[in-house]
Design an enzyme around this catalytic site. Structure first.
Site, PDB file in Angstrom:
ATOM      1  N   SER A 144       0.868  -1.191   0.000  1.00 49.23           N
ATOM      2  CA  SER A 144       0.000   0.000   0.000  1.00 49.23           C
ATOM      3  C   SER A 144       0.896   1.229   0.000  1.00 49.23           C
ATOM      4  CB  SER A 144      -0.851  -0.012   1.275  1.00 49.23           C
ATOM      5  OG  SER A 144      -1.501   1.222   1.480  1.00 49.23           O
ATOM      6  N   TYR A 157      -2.288  -1.380  10.406  1.00 48.54           N
ATOM      7  CA  TYR A 157      -2.228  -1.456   8.933  1.00 48.54           C
ATOM      8  C   TYR A 157      -0.884  -0.932   8.431  1.00 48.54           C
ATOM      9  CZ  TYR A 157      -4.081  -1.073   4.128  1.00 48.54           C
ATOM     10  OH  TYR A 157      -4.300  -1.200   2.771  1.00 48.54           O
TER      11      TYR A 157
HETATM   12  P1  NAD Z   1     -11.558  -5.987  -0.329  1.00 44.82           P
HETATM   13  O1  NAD Z   1     -12.198  -5.866   1.016  1.00 44.82           O
HETATM   14  O2  NAD Z   1     -12.334  -5.663  -1.546  1.00 44.82           O
HETATM   15  O3  NAD Z   1     -10.959  -7.449  -0.520  1.00 44.82           O
HETATM   16  C1  NAD Z   1     -10.288  -8.117   0.489  1.00 44.82           C
HETATM   17  C2  NAD Z   1     -10.214  -9.578   0.141  1.00 44.82           C
HETATM   18  O4  NAD Z   1      -9.530 -10.246   1.214  1.00 44.82           O
HETATM   19  C3  NAD Z   1     -11.598 -10.239   0.024  1.00 44.82           C
HETATM   20  O5  NAD Z   1     -11.548 -11.232  -0.974  1.00 44.82           O
HETATM   21  C4  NAD Z   1     -11.775 -10.866   1.399  1.00 44.82           C
HETATM   22  O6  NAD Z   1     -12.666 -11.971   1.412  1.00 44.82           O
HETATM   23  C5  NAD Z   1     -10.348 -11.314   1.675  1.00 44.82           C
HETATM   24  N1  NAD Z   1     -10.078 -11.581   3.067  1.00 44.82           N
HETATM   25  C6  NAD Z   1     -10.236 -10.767   4.143  1.00 44.82           C
HETATM   26  N2  NAD Z   1      -9.862 -11.415   5.256  1.00 44.82           N
HETATM   27  C7  NAD Z   1      -9.455 -12.653   4.872  1.00 44.82           C
HETATM   28  C8  NAD Z   1      -8.976 -13.792   5.565  1.00 44.82           C
HETATM   29  N3  NAD Z   1      -8.830 -13.812   6.891  1.00 44.82           N
HETATM   30  N4  NAD Z   1      -8.689 -14.904   4.849  1.00 44.82           N
HETATM   31  C9  NAD Z   1      -8.844 -14.935   3.507  1.00 44.82           C
HETATM   32  N5  NAD Z   1      -9.297 -13.877   2.800  1.00 44.82           N
HETATM   33  C10 NAD Z   1      -9.597 -12.762   3.483  1.00 44.82           C
HETATM   34  O7  NAD Z   1     -10.251  -5.087  -0.205  1.00 44.82           O
HETATM   35  P2  NAD Z   1      -9.224  -4.518  -1.285  1.00 44.82           P
HETATM   36  O8  NAD Z   1      -9.293  -3.047  -1.204  1.00 44.82           O
HETATM   37  O9  NAD Z   1      -9.368  -5.193  -2.604  1.00 44.82           O
HETATM   38  O10 NAD Z   1      -7.850  -4.937  -0.589  1.00 44.82           O
HETATM   39  C11 NAD Z   1      -6.988  -5.925  -1.116  1.00 44.82           C
HETATM   40  C12 NAD Z   1      -5.570  -5.606  -0.675  1.00 44.82           C
HETATM   41  O11 NAD Z   1      -5.178  -4.347  -1.210  1.00 44.82           O
HETATM   42  C13 NAD Z   1      -5.396  -5.500   0.843  1.00 44.82           C
HETATM   43  O12 NAD Z   1      -4.167  -6.075   1.223  1.00 44.82           O
HETATM   44  C14 NAD Z   1      -5.370  -4.006   1.069  1.00 44.82           C
HETATM   45  O13 NAD Z   1      -4.663  -3.655   2.224  1.00 44.82           O
HETATM   46  C15 NAD Z   1      -4.655  -3.546  -0.181  1.00 44.82           C
HETATM   47  N6  NAD Z   1      -4.845  -2.135  -0.507  1.00 44.82           N
HETATM   48  C16 NAD Z   1      -6.084  -1.632  -0.748  1.00 44.82           C
HETATM   49  C17 NAD Z   1      -6.208  -0.291  -1.064  1.00 44.82           C
HETATM   50  C18 NAD Z   1      -7.526   0.336  -1.372  1.00 44.82           C
HETATM   51  O14 NAD Z   1      -7.569   1.579  -1.500  1.00 44.82           O
HETATM   52  N7  NAD Z   1      -8.601  -0.401  -1.536  1.00 44.82           N
HETATM   53  C19 NAD Z   1      -5.079   0.527  -1.126  1.00 44.82           C
HETATM   54  C20 NAD Z   1      -3.847  -0.025  -0.870  1.00 44.82           C
HETATM   55  C21 NAD Z   1      -3.733  -1.367  -0.559  1.00 44.82           C
END
Ligand code: NAD
Length: 262
Positions: A144, A157
């Site tokens: 991130s 985080y």
């Molecule tokens: P999201 O909530 O859409 O997806 C998260 C995914 O992780 C889902 O498929 C969920 O079921 C799964 N998950 C959660 N807990 C779990 C567990 N214990 N076991 C297995 N699966 C699990 O979120 P996202 O925004 O797509 O985030 C995905 C990654 O990207 C994360 O690591 C997040 O930190 C990172 N990220 C997101 C953003 C953003 O702005 N959305 C920015 C930077 C980084």
């Protein structure tokens, strides 16, 4: 480009993980999806992305809870048994909780460290031997902008994301003379369920509309005032898997609309 390769993407029933899975399938890779919720839709979406690009790929789903090392081991073993081996590992599963340090619930700290950081260590440890034996592998960690800089109220985080950038560099160095690379992707804001919850919280706290809360969220951190998309992040993952990235090792590549350039 990725025909006969197998990619496992953790947390791929939604958001960024699903976007990356679709991009890899469109290059011909077989996929193992993982995450919570009904996987029927995500599996169909990934198959459709492959078919649209003229590929017939296998798409499996494993519901391992990434906070549980034993379930991670079962998933990795299942993937190897059913699809040969995992050539591309995308450590993406992640959760968020927002609170000041003095109020941060211990169970949220433990869960965020387990899911956002330790799961990547466990999956990487299990994936590496087969990648090393094949002298080809790609490990992509979804970190991130918070792997590079901090924000208040995100102690767990930010700690986990800085940690995964460090893990990325160590894995890259330990495999630097081989065909196994490890790199991190550092997105800024991406409009997924994880971020929509933060937009909703801002709207509720300030009596803003969804549009106002979204604009304020972007204005605070992201100079482009635009979300990064799962498709753009998927294209970066495809690049990391390409021959052009053979010597790209241990980078933490921001796709953040200028967030960390400030
Ligand atoms: P999201 O909530 O859409 O997806 C998260 C995914 O992780 C889902 O498929 C969920 O079921 C799964 N998950 C959660 N807990 C779990 C567990 N214990 N076991 C297995 N699966 C699990 O979120 P996202 O925004 O797509 O985030 C995905 C990654 O990207 C994360 O690591 C997040 O930190 C990172 N990220 C997101 C953003 C953003 O702005 N959305 C920015 C930077 C980084």
């Amino acid at each position: 480009m990725l025909k006969n390769k197998t990619a496992l993407v953790t947390g791929s029933t939604s958001g960024i993980g699903l976007g990356i899975a679709k991009s890899l399938a469109a290059q011909g890779a077989n996929l193992v999806l993982n995450g919570f919720g009904d996987a029927t839709g995500p599996v169909a979406e990934v198959k459709a992305a492959a078919a649209h690009a003229g590929h017939d790929v296998q798409v499996l789903f494993h519901p391992a809870d990434m906070s549980q090392p034993r379930q991670i081991a079962e998933m990795m073993a299942d993937a190897a048994q059913q699809l040969g081996r995992v050539d591309i590992l995308v450590n993406n599963a992640g959760i968020q909780h927002v609170a000041r340090v003095e109020n941060f619930p211990h169970e949220k700290w433990d869960a965020i460290l387990a899911i956002n950081l330790s799961s990547a260590f466990h999956a990487t440890q299990l994936a590496l031997p087969a990648m090393q034996a094949a002298n080809w592998g790609r490990i992509i960690n979804v970190a991130s902008a918070h792997g590079l800089v901090a924000s208040a109220e995100k102690a767990a985080y930010v700690a986990a994301k800085h940690g995964i950038v460090g893990l990325t560099k160590v894995v890259a160095l330990e495999n630097a003379t081989s065909g196994v690379t490890c790199n991190a992707i550092c997105p800024g804001w991406v409009l997924t369920p994880l971020v929509q919850k933060q937009v909703d919280a801002r709207a509720a706290a300030n009596s803003w509309t969804n549009a106002q809360a979204t604009e304020e969220l972007l204005r605070e951190k992201e100079p482009s005032l635009q979300f990064t998309t799962p498709e753009e992040l998927g294209a970066l993952a495809v690049f990391f898997c390409s021959p052009a990235a053979n010597n790209t090792r241990g980078v933490a590549w921001a796709m953040d609309g200028g967030w960390t350039a400030q």
